[in-house]
Design an enzyme around this catalytic site. Structure first.
Site, PDB file in Angstrom:
ATOM      1  N   LYS A 102       0.826  -1.210   0.000  1.00  0.00           N
ATOM      2  CA  LYS A 102       0.000   0.000   0.000  1.00  0.00           C
ATOM      3  C   LYS A 102       0.864   1.267   0.000  1.00  0.00           C
ATOM      4  O   LYS A 102       0.607   2.213  -0.755  1.00  0.00           O
ATOM      5  CB  LYS A 102      -0.942  -0.014   1.216  1.00  0.00           C
ATOM      6  CG  LYS A 102      -1.986  -1.121   1.174  1.00  0.00           C
ATOM      7  CD  LYS A 102      -2.943  -1.064   2.336  1.00  0.00           C
ATOM      8  CE  LYS A 102      -2.316  -1.513   3.623  1.00  0.00           C
ATOM      9  NZ  LYS A 102      -1.926  -2.947   3.597  1.00  0.00           N
ATOM     10  N   THR A 103       1.889   1.282   0.850  1.00  0.00           N
ATOM     11  CA  THR A 103       2.790   2.439   0.890  1.00  0.00           C
ATOM     12  C   THR A 103       3.554   2.583  -0.422  1.00  0.00           C
ATOM     13  O   THR A 103       3.710   3.688  -0.948  1.00  0.00           O
ATOM     14  CB  THR A 103       3.785   2.294   2.067  1.00  0.00           C
ATOM     15  OG1 THR A 103       3.061   2.208   3.296  1.00  0.00           O
ATOM     16  CG2 THR A 103       4.731   3.487   2.118  1.00  0.00           C
TER      17      THR A 103
ATOM     18  N   ASP B   3      -1.103   6.821   6.258  1.00  0.00           N
ATOM     19  CA  ASP B   3      -1.110   5.397   6.572  1.00  0.00           C
ATOM     20  C   ASP B   3      -1.967   5.173   7.815  1.00  0.00           C
ATOM     21  O   ASP B   3      -2.133   6.079   8.638  1.00  0.00           O
ATOM     22  CB  ASP B   3       0.326   4.923   6.818  1.00  0.00           C
ATOM     23  CG  ASP B   3       0.459   3.415   6.729  1.00  0.00           C
ATOM     24  OD1 ASP B   3      -0.506   2.755   6.292  1.00  0.00           O
ATOM     25  OD2 ASP B   3       1.531   2.896   7.086  1.00  0.00           O
TER      26      ASP B   3
ATOM     27  N   THR C  42      -5.626  -1.335   6.905  1.00  0.00           N
ATOM     28  CA  THR C  42      -5.763  -2.791   6.959  1.00  0.00           C
ATOM     29  C   THR C  42      -7.127  -3.172   7.531  1.00  0.00           C
ATOM     30  O   THR C  42      -7.476  -4.349   7.570  1.00  0.00           O
ATOM     31  CB  THR C  42      -4.665  -3.405   7.841  1.00  0.00           C
ATOM     32  OG1 THR C  42      -4.736  -2.816   9.153  1.00  0.00           O
ATOM     33  CG2 THR C  42      -3.286  -3.143   7.256  1.00  0.00           C
TER      34      THR C  42
ATOM     35  N   ARG D 287       6.344  -8.178   1.513  1.00  0.00           N
ATOM     36  CA  ARG D 287       7.202  -7.693   2.603  1.00  0.00           C
ATOM     37  C   ARG D 287       7.939  -8.848   3.267  1.00  0.00           C
ATOM     38  O   ARG D 287       9.137  -8.766   3.566  1.00  0.00           O
ATOM     39  CB  ARG D 287       6.376  -6.932   3.643  1.00  0.00           C
ATOM     40  CG  ARG D 287       7.191  -6.464   4.856  1.00  0.00           C
ATOM     41  CD  ARG D 287       6.343  -5.666   5.814  1.00  0.00           C
ATOM     42  NE  ARG D 287       5.947  -4.396   5.222  1.00  0.00           N
ATOM     43  CZ  ARG D 287       4.891  -3.695   5.618  1.00  0.00           C
ATOM     44  NH1 ARG D 287       4.102  -4.151   6.567  1.00  0.00           N
ATOM     45  NH2 ARG D 287       4.603  -2.536   5.042  1.00  0.00           N
TER      46      ARG D 287
END
Length: 357
Positions: A71-72, A116, A165, A224
C-alpha cells in the site's frame, strides 16, 4: 502485541528489519516495475493518464488490504507517476485539528498526501477532513472566547491517499469521499517469485530459481515477508562466503530461522500440536487454548489464527476452535476419536463458552 509481531520474521507488519536502507532500493518507483495486482495497475494507469491530460490532481484514493502487500509502495508510485511531491504521515500522528492544518497548508497543487493507518484517525480530525476532501477548504478557529474568529482556508487541489488494513473501522462519510478504492490481494507464488528474483540483484546477490521459489513458498503471500526472508537468507549465504543463494543455502537458512515450508513458525506449529495432541483437535475454547499454550488470548486471535484459517488448518465453531484435516496432514498427525483426558479439565473456566469466539 505489536512488540510480539516485531519479533517474528514472518510478521506482515512493518518492523525495524524493514527500515534498512535497502528497503528503499527494493521499492519499485513506477507502475511498470510493480509486480502483481494487475487489474489495479491497469485501471490506475488509466486514472493517472486522464488526470495528467486534464492537468488536475488525481481523485482521492483509498487502498486497503492485509499488511505487507504494498500500500505504501503504491502511494509513492502514484506520486511518481503524477510527477508530484508526496507528504507522508499516519493516522496516529495526527492528534488534533492543528496537526492536520499544519500539513494541508503546506500542500501545493497536485501534491499527494499519504495517510497510513487512516482508520486510526481521531473522530474529531476526520470531521475536519471531510470538507477538505470535498471542497478543498476548511474553517480554522483562531483565538478563544469573544475574540475568537474563523478563517476559511482554501487548499489547492491535491490527492489524498489513505491506506488501511481495517476497512470496517473507517467512518462511512470518510470512505464516501474517496473517488478511487483499491483492494490489494495476497500474491501468488509466481508473483512472489518474480519479486524475489527482482530484489536479489538489488541486494547485491545472485539467486537460483529453486532458491527463489523456496523463499516465495514460505512468504505467506506477502511481498514484505518475501523481501525480509531474502535479506536474511542473503546473510546466511554471505556467512558461507557465497555471493549466490542456492537451493541448499535457502533451505538451511529458512530451517534455521524456524520457517517451515508453508511459512509457519514454531509458535503456530506448537499451537496446532497442542490442540491435536492434548485436545484431540478440538473444539477448544479460546481461554482454554490460551492457558494451554501460555499465550495471550488476543495474541492467539489477532496474530496466529488469521493465517492458520487462511490455510484451512483452523476453524471457529460455536463450541470453540477446531483443527481441520489439512493441519493433521501438514504435521503428519493422525486423527483419532479419543476424547481429551480429564487431566486437562482444569483449563476450563467460567469464560470458556461461545463468548470465546
Amino acid at each position: 502485541m505489536q512488540e510480539l509481531e516485531d519479533d517474528r520474521i514472518i510478521s506482515s507488519m512493518k518492523t525495524d528489519i524493514d527500515d534498512e536502507d535497502s528497503d528503499n532500493i527494493l521499492r519499485p518507483k513506477l507502475l511498470k516495475e510493480y509486480v502483481g495486482q494487475e487489474k489495479i495497475k491497469e485501471n490506475l494507469g488509466v486514472y493517472i493518464r486522464s488526470a495528467k491530460k486534464r492537468k488536475d490532481a488525481l481523485d482521492h484514493v483509498l487502498v486497503y488490504g492485509p499488511p505487507g502487500l504494498g500500500k505504501t509502495t503504491l502511494a509513492h508510485i502514484i506520486a511518481n507517476e503524477m510527477g508530484s511531491h508526496i507528504w507522508v504521515t499516519s493516522g496516529p500522528a495526527i492528534e488534533k485539528a492543528g496537526d492536520l492544518a499544519s500539513i494541508v497548508t503546506k500542500i501545493e497543487k497536485n501534491d499527494v498526501l499519504f495517510i497510513d493507518e487512516i482508520h486510526r484517525l481521531k473522530h474529531s480530525v476526520g470531521e475536519i477532513l471531510y470538507p477538505i476532501l470535498e471542497d478543498y477548504s476548511f474553517d480554522l478557529v483562531v483565538g478563544k472566547g469573544p475574540s475568537a474568529r474563523i478563517i476559511n482556508l482554501q487548499i489547492p487541489h491535491f490527492t489524498l491517499i489513505g491506506a488501511t488494513t481495517k476497512m470496517g473501522k473507517l467512518a462511512k462519510p470518510l470512505t464516501n469521499r474517496f473517488g478511487i478504492t483499491l483492494r490489494l490481494e495476497p500474491y501468488s507464488l509466481d508473483e512472489l517469485n518474480r519479486i524475489v528474483r527482482r530484489s536479489a540483484p538489488l541486494l547485491g546477490v545472485d539467486i537460483k530459481q529453486e532458491a527463489a521459489t523456496e523463499i516465495s513458498r514460505r512468504s505467506r503471500g506477502t511481498p514484505r515477508i518475501a523481501n525480509r526472508l531474502l535479506k536474511r537468507v542473503r546473510d546466511f549465504a554471505e556467512d558461507q562466503g557465497s555471493n549466490t543463494i542456492t537451493h541448499a543455502i535457502a533451505l538451511n537458512a529458512l530451517d534455521e530461522m524456524g520457517v517451515d515450508k508453508l511459512g509457519l513458525d514454531d509458535v503456530e506449529i506448537n499451537l496446532l500440536k497442542i490442540m491435536i495432541q492434548k485436545f484431540d483437535g478440538g473444539p477448544v475454547g479460546l481461554d482454554t487454548l490460551s492457558a494451554a499454550t501460555d499465550e495471550d488470548r488476543d495474541t492467539i486471535e489477532d496474530v496466529y489464527e488469521p493465517y492458520l484459517m487462511q490455510l484451512g488448518f483452523l476453524s471457529k465453531t460455536p463450541r470453540g476452535r477446531v483443527c481441520l484435516k489439512a493441519a493433521y496432514e501438514h504435521l503428519g498427525e493422525k486423527k483419532t476419536t479419543q476424547k481429551p483426558t480429564q487431566q486437562f479439565s482444569f483449563f476450563k473456566d467460567a469464560n470458556d463458552n461461545d463468548a470465546d469466539l
